[in-house]
Design a protein around this motif. Sequence first.
Motif, PDB file in Angstrom:
ATOM      1  N   ALA A  20       0.812  -1.217   0.000  1.00 26.97           N
ATOM      2  CA  ALA A  20       0.000   0.000   0.000  1.00 26.97           C
ATOM      3  C   ALA A  20       0.844   1.265   0.000  1.00 26.97           C
ATOM      4  N   SER A  21       2.096   1.168   0.459  1.00 19.06           N
ATOM      5  CA  SER A  21       2.917   2.377   0.538  1.00 19.06           C
ATOM      6  C   SER A  21       3.906   2.435  -0.618  1.00 19.06           C
ATOM      7  N   LEU A  22       4.406   3.627  -0.850  1.00 18.97           N
ATOM      8  CA  LEU A  22       5.374   3.845  -1.914  1.00 18.97           C
ATOM      9  C   LEU A  22       6.754   3.389  -1.469  1.00 18.97           C
ATOM     10  N   ASP A  23       7.483   2.769  -2.382  1.00 16.86           N
ATOM     11  CA  ASP A  23       8.864   2.419  -2.077  1.00 16.86           C
ATOM     12  C   ASP A  23       9.785   3.331  -2.889  1.00 16.86           C
ATOM     13  N   ARG A  24      11.080   3.091  -2.784  1.00 19.14           N
ATOM     14  CA  ARG A  24      12.033   3.992  -3.422  1.00 19.14           C
ATOM     15  C   ARG A  24      11.903   4.011  -4.937  1.00 19.14           C
ATOM     16  N   TYR A  25      11.498   2.908  -5.549  1.00 20.82           N
ATOM     17  CA  TYR A  25      11.326   2.890  -7.001  1.00 20.82           C
ATOM     18  C   TYR A  25      10.095   3.694  -7.413  1.00 20.82           C
ATOM     19  N   LEU A  30       7.929   8.775  -9.745  1.00 17.47           N
ATOM     20  CA  LEU A  30       7.225  10.050  -9.601  1.00 17.47           C
ATOM     21  C   LEU A  30       8.167  11.218  -9.850  1.00 17.47           C
ATOM     22  N   ARG A  31       9.359  11.151  -9.288  1.00 18.76           N
ATOM     23  CA  ARG A  31      10.339  12.237  -9.453  1.00 18.76           C
ATOM     24  C   ARG A  31      10.701  12.414 -10.932  1.00 18.76           C
ATOM     25  N   GLU A  32      11.008  11.324 -11.602  1.00 21.90           N
ATOM     26  CA  GLU A  32      11.412  11.406 -13.007  1.00 21.90           C
ATOM     27  C   GLU A  32      10.280  11.896 -13.904  1.00 21.90           C
ATOM     28  N   LEU A  33       9.060  11.396 -13.675  1.00 24.10           N
ATOM     29  CA  LEU A  33       7.936  11.816 -14.520  1.00 24.10           C
ATOM     30  C   LEU A  33       7.559  13.272 -14.293  1.00 24.10           C
ATOM     31  N   GLN A  34       7.783  13.787 -13.091  1.00 24.60           N
ATOM     32  CA  GLN A  34       7.528  15.212 -12.865  1.00 24.60           C
ATOM     33  C   GLN A  34       8.513  16.072 -13.656  1.00 24.60           C
ATOM     34  N   GLN A  35       9.711  15.558 -13.855  1.00 28.59           N
ATOM     35  CA  GLN A  35      10.705  16.299 -14.624  1.00 28.59           C
ATOM     36  C   GLN A  35      10.458  16.186 -16.123  1.00 28.59           C
ATOM     37  N   ASP A  36      10.022  15.007 -16.581  1.00 23.68           N
ATOM     38  CA  ASP A  36       9.782  14.796 -18.002  1.00 23.68           C
ATOM     39  C   ASP A  36       8.779  13.663 -18.177  1.00 23.68           C
ATOM     40  N   GLY A 167       6.150  24.081 -10.841  1.00 26.58           N
ATOM     41  CA  GLY A 167       7.125  23.282 -10.101  1.00 26.58           C
ATOM     42  C   GLY A 167       6.632  21.887  -9.779  1.00 26.58           C
ATOM     43  N   ALA A 168       7.573  20.979  -9.680  1.00 25.96           N
ATOM     44  CA  ALA A 168       7.269  19.608  -9.286  1.00 25.96           C
ATOM     45  C   ALA A 168       6.960  19.575  -7.794  1.00 25.96           C
ATOM     46  N   LEU A 169       6.143  18.624  -7.390  1.00 31.14           N
ATOM     47  CA  LEU A 169       5.825  18.460  -5.980  1.00 31.14           C
ATOM     48  C   LEU A 169       7.047  17.946  -5.236  1.00 31.14           C
ATOM     49  N   PRO A 170       7.285  18.437  -4.022  1.00 36.01           N
ATOM     50  CA  PRO A 170       8.414  17.924  -3.245  1.00 36.01           C
ATOM     51  C   PRO A 170       8.126  16.492  -2.799  1.00 36.01           C
ATOM     52  N   LEU A 171       9.116  15.622  -2.886  1.00 31.86           N
ATOM     53  CA  LEU A 171       8.932  14.213  -2.540  1.00 31.86           C
ATOM     54  C   LEU A 171       9.838  13.771  -1.395  1.00 31.86           C
ATOM     55  N   GLY A 172      10.671  14.664  -0.881  1.00 31.26           N
ATOM     56  CA  GLY A 172      11.642  14.308   0.136  1.00 31.26           C
ATOM     57  C   GLY A 172      11.052  13.776   1.427  1.00 31.26           C
ATOM     58  N   HIS A 173       9.798  14.075   1.711  1.00 31.23           N
ATOM     59  CA  HIS A 173       9.159  13.615   2.945  1.00 31.23           C
ATOM     60  C   HIS A 173       8.693  12.160   2.876  1.00 31.23           C
ATOM     61  N   LEU A 174       8.670  11.589   1.669  1.00 30.66           N
ATOM     62  CA  LEU A 174       8.213  10.211   1.514  1.00 30.66           C
ATOM     63  C   LEU A 174       9.286   9.245   1.972  1.00 30.66           C
ATOM     64  N   ALA A 177      12.637   8.330   0.045  1.00 28.42           N
ATOM     65  CA  ALA A 177      12.873   9.273  -1.050  1.00 28.42           C
ATOM     66  C   ALA A 177      14.348   9.600  -1.204  1.00 28.42           C
ATOM     67  N   GLY A 178      15.055   9.692  -0.100  1.00 27.24           N
ATOM     68  CA  GLY A 178      16.477  10.000  -0.173  1.00 27.24           C
ATOM     69  C   GLY A 178      17.278   8.854  -0.764  1.00 27.24           C
ATOM     70  N   ASP A 179      16.744   7.636  -0.678  1.00 21.61           N
ATOM     71  CA  ASP A 179      17.430   6.466  -1.196  1.00 21.61           C
ATOM     72  C   ASP A 179      17.015   6.154  -2.631  1.00 21.61           C
ATOM     73  N   ALA A 180      16.092   6.966  -3.160  1.00 22.15           N
ATOM     74  CA  ALA A 180      15.526   6.652  -4.473  1.00 22.15           C
ATOM     75  C   ALA A 180      16.582   6.733  -5.556  1.00 22.15           C
ATOM     76  N   PRO A 181      16.563   5.773  -6.469  1.00 21.07           N
ATOM     77  CA  PRO A 181      17.478   5.844  -7.604  1.00 21.07           C
ATOM     78  C   PRO A 181      17.186   7.119  -8.376  1.00 21.07           C
ATOM     79  N   GLY A 182      18.214   7.784  -8.820  1.00 15.44           N
ATOM     80  CA  GLY A 182      18.033   9.010  -9.591  1.00 15.44           C
ATOM     81  C   GLY A 182      17.642  10.200  -8.733  1.00 15.44           C
ATOM     82  N   ALA A 183      17.716  10.097  -7.398  1.00 17.73           N
ATOM     83  CA  ALA A 183      17.327  11.220  -6.545  1.00 17.73           C
ATOM     84  C   ALA A 183      18.222  12.398  -6.811  1.00 17.73           C
ATOM     85  N   ARG A 184      17.594  13.556  -6.886  1.00 10.83           N
ATOM     86  CA  ARG A 184      18.345  14.798  -7.115  1.00 10.83           C
ATOM     87  C   ARG A 184      18.029  15.760  -6.021  1.00 10.83           C
TER      88      ARG A 184
END
Length: 184
Positions: A20-25, A30-36, A167-174, A177-184
Amino acid sequence: MPAQGKTPDPAAEPAEGHGASLDRYDIAILRELQQDARLSNAELASRIGLSAAPTWRRMRWLEEQGFITGYRAEIDRRKIGLGVLAFVRIDADRNTAEATRQLEEAIRRLPEVISCHYISGSGTFELQVMATDLDAFSRFALDALMGLPHVKDVHTSFSLGEVKSGGALPLGHLRGAGDAPGAR
């Protein structure tokens, strides 16, 4: 079935087995699709460190669960002749449930209103309104906004320049999120 001696990759599990919860992938998607949002599935998979099939299943799951609600192009408003961005606070003459519903429905029907928020403090609604120029905004304010049901007063401020928009929504609180591949 995994190859002999190999452990199955939990990230490659089908979306049906998704918790039910989001994982790092998920967060990385979400992060990548918000960018492109035009990334191909293969490029998205490459960026987040998964193969194409589990990336596609995860993206579909995010859509089905309502995390991703749509895809749209960002358009430069000035290039299409919308030179005025106004912030409009509307004060309602009555704050009953029925009056509020009527006003909300009328606001939703106005294409010039690109966002509307029910707000705390003074006022009832805060709108973002686009117009071609000040004369067009003035006509819209008099003809449309002042004609809305239950409107007592309208207060307008104009954007003098954009510092940040779209702007993209902030995702750092999830979680993760800090461990997410491609995190910027």
